[in-house]
Write an enzyme that holds these catalytic residues in place. Structure first.
Site, PDB file in Angstrom:
ATOM      1  CG  PHE A  70      -7.362  -0.454   4.253  1.00 43.46           C
ATOM      2  CD1 PHE A  70      -7.218   0.604   5.289  1.00 43.46           C
ATOM      3  CD2 PHE A  70      -8.831  -0.666   3.997  1.00 43.46           C
ATOM      4  CE1 PHE A  70      -8.256   1.232   5.741  1.00 43.46           C
ATOM      5  CE2 PHE A  70      -9.837  -0.141   4.669  1.00 43.46           C
ATOM      6  CZ  PHE A  70      -9.688   0.687   5.458  1.00 43.46           C
ATOM      7  CG  MET A 119       0.351  -3.437  11.152  1.00 45.58           C
ATOM      8  SD  MET A 119      -0.611  -2.767  12.509  1.00 45.58           S
ATOM      9  CE  MET A 119      -2.109  -3.647  12.701  1.00 45.58           C
ATOM     10  N   GLY A 120       3.416  -6.672  11.743  1.00 42.85           N
ATOM     11  CA  GLY A 120       3.958  -7.710  11.573  1.00 42.85           C
ATOM     12  C   GLY A 120       3.156  -9.049  11.266  1.00 42.85           C
ATOM     13  CG  ASN A 146       0.872  -8.703  -0.228  1.00 39.66           C
ATOM     14  OD1 ASN A 146       1.573  -9.453   0.539  1.00 39.66           O
ATOM     15  ND2 ASN A 146       1.241  -7.534  -0.717  1.00 39.66           N
ATOM     16  CB  CYS A 182       7.130  -7.152   5.508  1.00 40.64           C
ATOM     17  SG  CYS A 182       6.284  -6.201   6.958  1.00 40.64           S
ATOM     18  CE  LYS A 217       3.841  -3.266  -0.896  1.00 40.18           C
ATOM     19  NZ  LYS A 217       2.609  -3.235  -0.190  1.00 40.18           N
ATOM     20  CB  THR A 245       8.285   1.155  -2.399  1.00 39.00           C
ATOM     21  OG1 THR A 245       7.882   2.321  -1.590  1.00 39.00           O
ATOM     22  CG2 THR A 245       9.348   1.681  -3.449  1.00 39.00           C
TER      23      THR A 245
HETATM   24  C1  LIG Z   1      -0.538  -0.366   8.993  1.00 37.28           C
HETATM   25  C2  LIG Z   1      -0.183  -0.875   7.508  1.00 37.28           C
HETATM   26  C3  LIG Z   1      -0.099  -2.143   7.452  1.00 37.28           C
HETATM   27  C4  LIG Z   1       0.564  -2.632   6.177  1.00 37.28           C
HETATM   28  N1  LIG Z   1       0.564  -3.969   5.856  1.00 37.28           N
HETATM   29  C5  LIG Z   1       1.083  -4.364   4.636  1.00 37.28           C
HETATM   30  C6  LIG Z   1       0.967  -5.669   4.414  1.00 37.28           C
HETATM   31  O1  LIG Z   1       0.280  -6.657   4.924  1.00 37.28           O
HETATM   32  N2  LIG Z   1       1.494  -6.253   3.156  1.00 37.28           N
HETATM   33  C7  LIG Z   1       2.308  -5.142   2.421  1.00 37.28           C
HETATM   34  O2  LIG Z   1       2.813  -5.607   1.302  1.00 37.28           O
HETATM   35  N3  LIG Z   1       2.267  -3.746   2.572  1.00 37.28           N
HETATM   36  C8  LIG Z   1       1.716  -3.395   3.711  1.00 37.28           C
HETATM   37  N4  LIG Z   1       1.655  -2.119   4.132  1.00 37.28           N
HETATM   38  C9  LIG Z   1       2.245  -1.290   3.165  1.00 37.28           C
HETATM   39  C10 LIG Z   1       1.362  -0.705   2.250  1.00 37.28           C
HETATM   40  O3  LIG Z   1       0.930  -1.741   1.306  1.00 37.28           O
HETATM   41  C11 LIG Z   1       2.302   0.446   1.178  1.00 37.28           C
HETATM   42  O4  LIG Z   1       3.116  -0.210   0.623  1.00 37.28           O
HETATM   43  C12 LIG Z   1       2.766   1.590   2.051  1.00 37.28           C
HETATM   44  O5  LIG Z   1       1.875   1.862   3.227  1.00 37.28           O
HETATM   45  C13 LIG Z   1       2.901   2.892   1.401  1.00 37.28           C
HETATM   46  O6  LIG Z   1       1.645   3.316   0.811  1.00 37.28           O
HETATM   47  P1  LIG Z   1       1.099   4.732   1.474  1.00 37.28           P
HETATM   48  O7  LIG Z   1       2.148   5.535   1.639  1.00 37.28           O
HETATM   49  O8  LIG Z   1      -0.192   4.991   0.601  1.00 37.28           O
HETATM   50  O9  LIG Z   1       0.501   4.141   2.814  1.00 37.28           O
HETATM   51  C14 LIG Z   1       1.002  -1.536   5.158  1.00 37.28           C
HETATM   52  C15 LIG Z   1       0.895  -0.425   5.514  1.00 37.28           C
HETATM   53  C16 LIG Z   1       0.284   0.207   6.698  1.00 37.28           C
HETATM   54  C17 LIG Z   1       0.387   1.569   7.117  1.00 37.28           C
END
Ligand SMILES: Cc1cc2nc3c(=O)[nH]c(=O)nc-3n(C[C@H](O)[C@H](O)[C@H](O)COP(=O)(O)O)c2cc1C
Length: 356
Positions: A70, A119-120, A146, A182, A217, A245
């Site tokens: 976020f 997003m990548g 992170n 990721c 993670k 996760t």
């Molecule tokens: C748009 C987006 C970008 C994310 N970017 C990352 C990231 O950069 N690194 C990471 O560890 N997790 C990333 N996540 C994963 C979240 O940290 C989280 O693990 C995942 O969305 C599950 O939580 P939620 O169901 O509450 O969204 C991203 C998730 C979303 C939706």
């Protein structure tokens, strides 16, 4: 009717990433002056000593944090603190700026209360993030960092990527997370291989003079044996915890027309799977390894379920998009009521309550 419930239909007419950028700019503006930041805290702050969690040598005012992704560049940590979150995990931060995948790369699955993203690892890189943390200061709540690798890095270069980001940003961190899960970055090599993980942890532990808590993670799609293999390595290196996760590649049970987009699935459909991973991790480690639970947390009940399954803290991302600025306050208020209902005097007493 909340202000967000009026704004949301307009925001949801915009492409998801545009709405997200707009929301972040609003938060940035709100945190930039003392009166607006104070007004946010006043409107959304919720304090209750029963919600405090002592972990990683610090005190989390409540267990509900913002998940990685976020605030990739640490641009709105102060606003997130003012909105009542108990901690924020910035990143994933990479050593250099990186554009990520082409747009569109973020999709709402409204019918499923979910999102898919690819997003990548887009981000401004560690130097910009460091400069911002120095200029703005860290928030009043614990800060997780992170760390990740560049998409183009080879296995050997990846180790150096993690080391450099750790070296630059760990002085600001209450805990650091190595992100090897990721699902939408290129598979140049097997990031989860035991040899690779051992080299990462060995390298970071050697760098870790200040003993910053180090976590890893994990994803929700691995078979249980692989998760246990990883836990064995985590324990071998005496790491401090697991974040469980990340997003999922599964599309099971989805109804939204967007379900065929490639990328990582987040939100409500991930909730049970991620709780199952938390439960098996907590079982396997007899509750000895701190777990940050994330995946589909969208209510006090879903946060409580993860805590009772063994998570000491929880995080969310997708629910914040769907529910807006009052998300943390609402969950925290409900959580306090659930603890009281069940006779727990604190969150810490409820951690792992459902385990045998
Ligand atoms: C748009 C987006 C970008 C994310 N970017 C990352 C990231 O950069 N690194 C990471 O560890 N997790 C990333 N996540 C994963 C979240 O940290 C989280 O693990 C995942 O969305 C599950 O939580 P939620 O169901 O509450 O969204 C991203 C998730 C979303 C939706």
């Amino acid at each position: 009717m909340t202000l967000y419930s009026r704004v949301r239909p307009l925001a949801f007419k915009l492409p998801a990433e545009t709405a997200h950028d707009l929301g972040k700019r609003t938060l940035q503006a709100a945190q930039s002056t003392w009166p607006t930041r104070t007004a946010l805290s006043y409107a959304y702050g919720y304090d209750d000593p029963a919600l405090e969690v002592d972990l990683f040598d610090t005190t989390f005012p409540n267990p509900v944090g913002v998940a990685a992704g976020f605030d990739k560049n640490a641009a709105v940590t102060h606003a997130l603190a003012a909105l009542g979150f108990g901690f924020v995990e910035i990143g994933t931060v990479t050593p250099y700026p990186q554009a990520g995948n082409d747009r569109p790369r973020l999709f709402r699955l409204r019918e499923d209360e979910a999102m898919i993203n690819r997003m990548g690892f887009n981000g401004q890189g560690m130097e910009r993030v460091k400069a911002r943390l120095e200029a703005d200061g860290t928030p009043d709540i614990p800060l997780g960092v992170n760390v990740g690798k560049m998409n183009s890095s080879s296995e050997r270069e990846a180790i150096e990527d993690y080391r450099r980001v750790f070296d630059r940003l760990s002085p600001f961190a209450d805990y650091v997370v190595v992100n090897v899960s990721c699902p939408n970055t290129p598979d140049e090599f097997d990031e989860g291989s035991p040899e690779h993980l051992r080299t990462i942890f060995e390298t970071l532990e050697a760098e870790n003079d200040r003993n910053v808590p180090l976590l890893v993670k994990i994803g929700p799609d691995e078979p249980e044996e692989s998760v246990f293999d990883l836990v064995d390595i985590v324990q071998e290196f005496d790491l401090d915890g697991i974040v469980a996760t990340n997003t999922s590649t599964s599309r099971e049970g989805l109804t939204s027309p967007r379900r065929e987009e490639w990328g990582g699935l987040s939100g409500q459909p991930l909730a049970d799977r991620s709780t199952a991973v938390i439960r098996s991790l907590a079982d396997y480690t007899d509750g000895d390894l701190p777990i940050i639970g994330v995946g589909g947390v969208d209510s006090a009940e879903s946060a409580y379920e993860k805590i009772r399954a063994g998570a000491s803290l929880v995080q969310l991302y997708t629910a914040f998009v769907y529910q807006g600025p009052s998300t943390a306050t609402r969950i925290n208020r409900g959580l306090a009521a659930l603890l009281e209902r069940d006779g727990f005097s604190s969150v810490e007493d409820a951690v792992g309550a459902d385990l045998e």
